[in-house]
Motif scaffolding. Structure first.
Motif, PDB file in Angstrom:
ATOM      1  N   THR A   6       0.829  -1.205   0.000  1.00 22.40           N
ATOM      2  CA  THR A   6       0.000   0.000   0.000  1.00 22.40           C
ATOM      3  C   THR A   6       0.863   1.254   0.000  1.00 22.40           C
ATOM      4  O   THR A   6       0.659   2.160  -0.788  1.00 22.40           O
ATOM      5  CB  THR A   6      -0.930  -0.007   1.233  1.00 22.40           C
ATOM      6  N   SER A   7       1.883   1.207   0.896  1.00 25.34           N
ATOM      7  CA  SER A   7       2.687   2.423   1.010  1.00 25.34           C
ATOM      8  C   SER A   7       3.518   2.664  -0.249  1.00 25.34           C
ATOM      9  O   SER A   7       3.832   3.788  -0.577  1.00 25.34           O
ATOM     10  CB  SER A   7       3.582   2.351   2.236  1.00 25.34           C
ATOM     11  N   SER A   8       3.856   1.596  -0.965  1.00 29.44           N
ATOM     12  CA  SER A   8       4.652   1.803  -2.174  1.00 29.44           C
ATOM     13  C   SER A   8       3.769   2.048  -3.400  1.00 29.44           C
ATOM     14  O   SER A   8       4.229   2.050  -4.518  1.00 29.44           O
ATOM     15  CB  SER A   8       5.577   0.610  -2.411  1.00 29.44           C
ATOM     16  N   GLY A   9       2.475   2.230  -3.140  1.00 30.73           N
ATOM     17  CA  GLY A   9       1.578   2.546  -4.255  1.00 30.73           C
ATOM     18  C   GLY A   9       1.218   1.315  -5.060  1.00 30.73           C
ATOM     19  O   GLY A   9       0.784   1.409  -6.189  1.00 30.73           O
ATOM     20  N   GLY A  10       1.407   0.095  -4.499  1.00 34.23           N
ATOM     21  CA  GLY A  10       1.115  -1.124  -5.242  1.00 34.23           C
ATOM     22  C   GLY A  10      -0.317  -1.587  -5.101  1.00 34.23           C
ATOM     23  O   GLY A  10      -0.646  -2.698  -5.480  1.00 34.23           O
ATOM     24  N   ASN A  11      -1.174  -0.767  -4.510  1.00 30.48           N
ATOM     25  CA  ASN A  11      -2.572  -1.117  -4.327  1.00 30.48           C
ATOM     26  C   ASN A  11      -3.242  -1.322  -5.683  1.00 30.48           C
ATOM     27  O   ASN A  11      -3.212  -0.412  -6.522  1.00 30.48           O
ATOM     28  CB  ASN A  11      -3.237   0.037  -3.547  1.00 30.48           C
ATOM     29  N   PRO A  12      -3.821  -2.526  -5.919  1.00 29.15           N
ATOM     30  CA  PRO A  12      -4.409  -2.777  -7.249  1.00 29.15           C
ATOM     31  C   PRO A  12      -5.511  -1.781  -7.586  1.00 29.15           C
ATOM     32  O   PRO A  12      -5.647  -1.365  -8.724  1.00 29.15           O
ATOM     33  CB  PRO A  12      -4.967  -4.191  -7.138  1.00 29.15           C
ATOM     34  N   ALA A  13      -6.287  -1.368  -6.539  1.00 33.87           N
ATOM     35  CA  ALA A  13      -7.386  -0.424  -6.791  1.00 33.87           C
ATOM     36  C   ALA A  13      -6.853   0.913  -7.288  1.00 33.87           C
ATOM     37  O   ALA A  13      -7.372   1.496  -8.245  1.00 33.87           O
ATOM     38  CB  ALA A  13      -8.199  -0.220  -5.518  1.00 33.87           C
ATOM     39  N   SER A  14      -5.761   1.381  -6.640  1.00 31.90           N
ATOM     40  CA  SER A  14      -5.225   2.688  -7.060  1.00 31.90           C
ATOM     41  C   SER A  14      -4.551   2.565  -8.425  1.00 31.90           C
ATOM     42  O   SER A  14      -4.547   3.519  -9.204  1.00 31.90           O
ATOM     43  CB  SER A  14      -4.272   3.239  -6.011  1.00 31.90           C
ATOM     44  N   ALA A  15      -3.975   1.385  -8.708  1.00 35.06           N
ATOM     45  CA  ALA A  15      -3.377   1.186 -10.034  1.00 35.06           C
ATOM     46  C   ALA A  15      -4.452   1.223 -11.111  1.00 35.06           C
ATOM     47  O   ALA A  15      -4.264   1.831 -12.178  1.00 35.06           O
ATOM     48  CB  ALA A  15      -2.659  -0.160 -10.074  1.00 35.06           C
ATOM     49  N   ASP A  16      -5.596   0.593 -10.795  1.00 36.12           N
ATOM     50  CA  ASP A  16      -6.733   0.619 -11.745  1.00 36.12           C
ATOM     51  C   ASP A  16      -7.204   2.039 -11.956  1.00 36.12           C
ATOM     52  O   ASP A  16      -7.481   2.448 -13.074  1.00 36.12           O
ATOM     53  CB  ASP A  16      -7.908  -0.208 -11.177  1.00 36.12           C
ATOM     54  N   ASN A  17      -7.279   2.764 -10.828  1.00 39.09           N
ATOM     55  CA  ASN A  17      -7.727   4.157 -10.873  1.00 39.09           C
ATOM     56  C   ASN A  17      -6.794   4.996 -11.749  1.00 39.09           C
ATOM     57  O   ASN A  17      -7.233   5.816 -12.563  1.00 39.09           O
ATOM     58  CB  ASN A  17      -7.753   4.696  -9.435  1.00 39.09           C
ATOM     59  N   PHE A  18      -5.484   4.762 -11.564  1.00 43.93           N
ATOM     60  CA  PHE A  18      -4.477   5.493 -12.330  1.00 43.93           C
ATOM     61  C   PHE A  18      -4.625   5.184 -13.827  1.00 43.93           C
ATOM     62  O   PHE A  18      -4.621   6.079 -14.672  1.00 43.93           O
ATOM     63  CB  PHE A  18      -3.076   5.103 -11.823  1.00 43.93           C
TER      64      PHE A  18
END
Lengths: 389, 75
Positions: A6-18
Motif C-alpha cells: 500500500t505504502s509503495s503505491g502497489g494497491n491494485p485499486a489505485s493502479a486501476d484508478n491510475f
C-alpha cells in the motif's frame, strides 16, 4: 507485506484508478483532435458549399444586429458558446467575412448566459436563496449586455477589435505559407479524416456533400465539447478546488484570474458560471465575490476558439486566427473597461439585484425575462428585419 | 463606561483605551473574516456536488415552471 504494497503505491485499486485516469486523459486528447478536425470540416465544407459566395449567403447578417441575434439565439439553443465560436471559426475559414462574424461572437457571449440562469431557477423553493442565486446568474447577463452595448457600436464605427486582431494575427501567422506558426503539423493529421468524411458525404449525396460535411462538423464539435466538458469536470475538479481555495480573500483580480483558469481547465464558461450559482445561493459567497470570477470565465472561454483556429492552415488560417483573437481581445477589453471603471462596474450588480428582487417576489418575471431576452426579443427583431428588409 | 466617567480620564489614558479598543476591534473583524472564509473553503470542498447540481438544467426548468404555475393559481 500488505502495508508495504500500500505504502509503495502497489494497491491494485489505485493502479486501476491510475490506468482509468490515463485512459480518460487519452480520450480527452482524442476529443480535442476530433474538435480540431471538425472545425477543418466546417471550413472545407462551407468553402465548397458557398463556392466563395459566403458573404451573399449570409447577406442578412450584413446588418451587425442580425449577426448579434444569430449568435445569441444559436448559443442559447445549444447552450454552449464554445461550440458556436468554434463553428464561427470554421465558417470564417470557409469564407464568412470576419466583419460579419464579429457580432456573432459577441452574441455568443450573451447567449451562453442562459445556462447559469436556468441553473438558478433550481433554487426556486426558497425565496432568499432564489434571489441570491438569480442575482449571481444575471450579473453575467447584465455585464455581457453592457459589453455589447459599449463595444458593438464602437466596432461598427472604427473596427478596433478587428484591426488589433489583424495586427496580432499577422505576427502569429507565417508570411510564406500562411499557416499558424509552429502548428503546421495539424493539417497532415486532420486532412485524412476530413477526406474520409468528405467521401462518406459524397456517398450520401454528391450534390449536397459540402453541406453534409458542414453538418458532420457541427455535430462532431457539439458532441466532442459535451464529452470534453464532462471528462474535464471529473479530471480537473481537484485542481479547480485548489485554485478556488487559493483565491479566497484575495480580491477581484485573483477572482478574475481563477475564473479564467478554471474555465480553461473545464473548457466551458457555462460550467464555471453555473458553478457559482449554488455557491451564491447558500449565501456563503457574496455577489461581489462571484462577479469577478464570472468575468474570468468570459476570458477563459476564448481559449476554445483559439484552439479551433489551429485547425486551419493555408491562406484562410490568418482569418480563422483573426476571429479567435477578436473573441479574446473583446472579452479581455470588456472586463478591463467595465470592471476597471468603478461607476460602470456597479451597474451589472445593481441590475442583477434589482431583477432578482423582482423575480423573488413574482416568479413569472424570471420566466418572462428568460424567454424575452434570449428568444422573444431576438425573434421579433429578426421578424421585423425580414419584414422591412 | 459613561460619558462622565470618560471626561474624568486623562488624555493619555483615553489614547490607551482607544488603542486597546482598536486592537480588539481588529481582532474581532479578523475572526469574522476567518469564519466567513472558513465557510467558503467548506463550500469549495463540496465542488463535486455543485458541479452535479449545475448539470440538472431541464429538471430545474421544469421545477421552476411548476412553481410559477402554482404561484399564478394561488393568486
Amino acid at each position: 507485506m500488505m502495508t508495504n504494497m500500500t505504502s509503495s503505491g502497489g494497491n491494485p485499486a489505485s493502479a486501476d484508478n491510475f490506468a482509468y485516469r490515463i485512459f480518460q486523459w487519452l480520450f480527452v486528447f482524442f476529443l480535442i483532435y476530433l474538435l480540431i478536425t471538425a472545425v477543418g470540416m466546417i471550413g472545407s465544407g462551407f468553402k465548397g458549399a458557398t463556392k466563395g459566395h459566403a458573404a451573399e449567403l449570409f447577406s442578412f447578417a450584413t446588418n451587425p444586429f442580425m449577426g448579434l441575434i444569430v449568435g445569441v439565439m444559436a448559443t442559447a439553443m445549444i447552450q454552449s458558446s464554445s461550440t458556436v465560436t468554434s463553428i464561427i471559426v470554421g465558417m470564417v475559414a470557409g469564407g464568412l467575412p470576419v466583419e460579419m462574424a464579429v457580432p456573432m461572437i459577441m452574441g455568443a457571449n450573451i447567449g451562453t448566459t442562459i445556462t447559469n440562469t436556468i441553473v438558478s431557477l433550481g433554487h426556486v423553493r426558497h425565496k432568499k436563496e432564489f434571489r441570491r442565486a438569480f442575482a449571481a446568474a444575471t450579473v453575467h447577463d447584465f455585464f455581457n449586455l453592457m459589453a455589447v452595448a459599449i463595444f458593438l457600436p464602437i466596432e461598427i464605427l472604427f473596427q478596433p477589435l478587428q484591426k488589433l486582431a489583424t495586427y496580432l494575427s499577422q505576427h502569429l501567422v507565417g508570411g510564406e505559407n500562411l499557416s499558424v506558426k509552429g502548428l503546421n503539423f495539424i493539417k497532415p493529421i486532420t486532412k485524412p479524416v476530413i477526406a474520409e468524411f468528405q467521401k462518406f458525404a459524397e456517398m450520401i449525396s454528391v450534390q449536397s456533400s459540402h453541406i453534409l460535411l458542414v453538418f458532420f462538423g457541427i455535430a462532431i464539435i457539439f458532441l466532442s465539447i459535451i464529452f470534453i466538458g464532462k471528462l474535464l469536470k471529473k479530471l480537473m475538479v481537484g485542481r479547480a478546488k485548489k485554485i478556488m481555495h487559493a483565491s479566497i480573500g484575495r480580491g477581484p483580480v485573483s477572482g478574475i484570474t481563477s475564473g479564467a483558469i478554471v474555465t480553461i481547465l473545464v473548457q466551458s464558461s457555462s460550467t464555471t458560471t453555473s458553478l457559482m450559482v449554488p455557491l451564491a445561493g447558500t449565501g456563503v459567497f457574496k455577489l461581489k465575490q462571484i462577479y469577478p470570477f464570472t468575468l474570468g470565465a468570459n476570458i477563459g472561454t476564448t481559449v476554445t476558439a483559439l484552439l479551433a483556429a489551429t485547425a486551419i492552415s493555408g491562406p484562410t488560417a490568418i482569418l480563422a486566427l483573426q476571429i479567435a483573437l477578436v473573441h479574446l481581445i473583446y472579452n479581455t477589453s470588456a472586463v478591463a473597461f467595465i470592471y476597471g471603471i468603478k461607476t460602470l462596474r456597479k451597474i451589472p450588480i445593481r441590475g442583477a439585484m434589482w431583477l432578482a428582487r423582482l423575480a423573488a417576489e413574482k416568479k413569472l418575471y424570471a420566466l418572462l425575462y428568460l424567454l424575452g431576452i434570449f428568444f422573444v426579443v431576438p425573434g421579433v427583431l429578426i421578424f421585423l428585419h425580414e419584414l422591412f428588409a | 463606561m459613561t460619558q462622565e466617567e470618560f471626561s474624568s480620564l486623562s488624555k493619555k489614558k483615553l489614547k490607551k483605551l482607544i488603542s486597546e479598543t482598536q486592537d480588539v476591534l481588529n481582532q474581532l473583524k479578523l475572526e469574522l473574516k476567518l469564519r466567513k472564509e472558513g465557510k467558503q473553503h467548506d463550500e469549495i470542498d463540496h465542488l463535486e456536488d455543485h458541479f452535479e447540481d449545475a448539470s440538472h438544467n431541464l429538471s430545474n426548468l421544469k421545477k421552476f415552471i411548476q412553481n410559477v404555475i402554482s404561484e399564478m393559481k394561488s393568486k
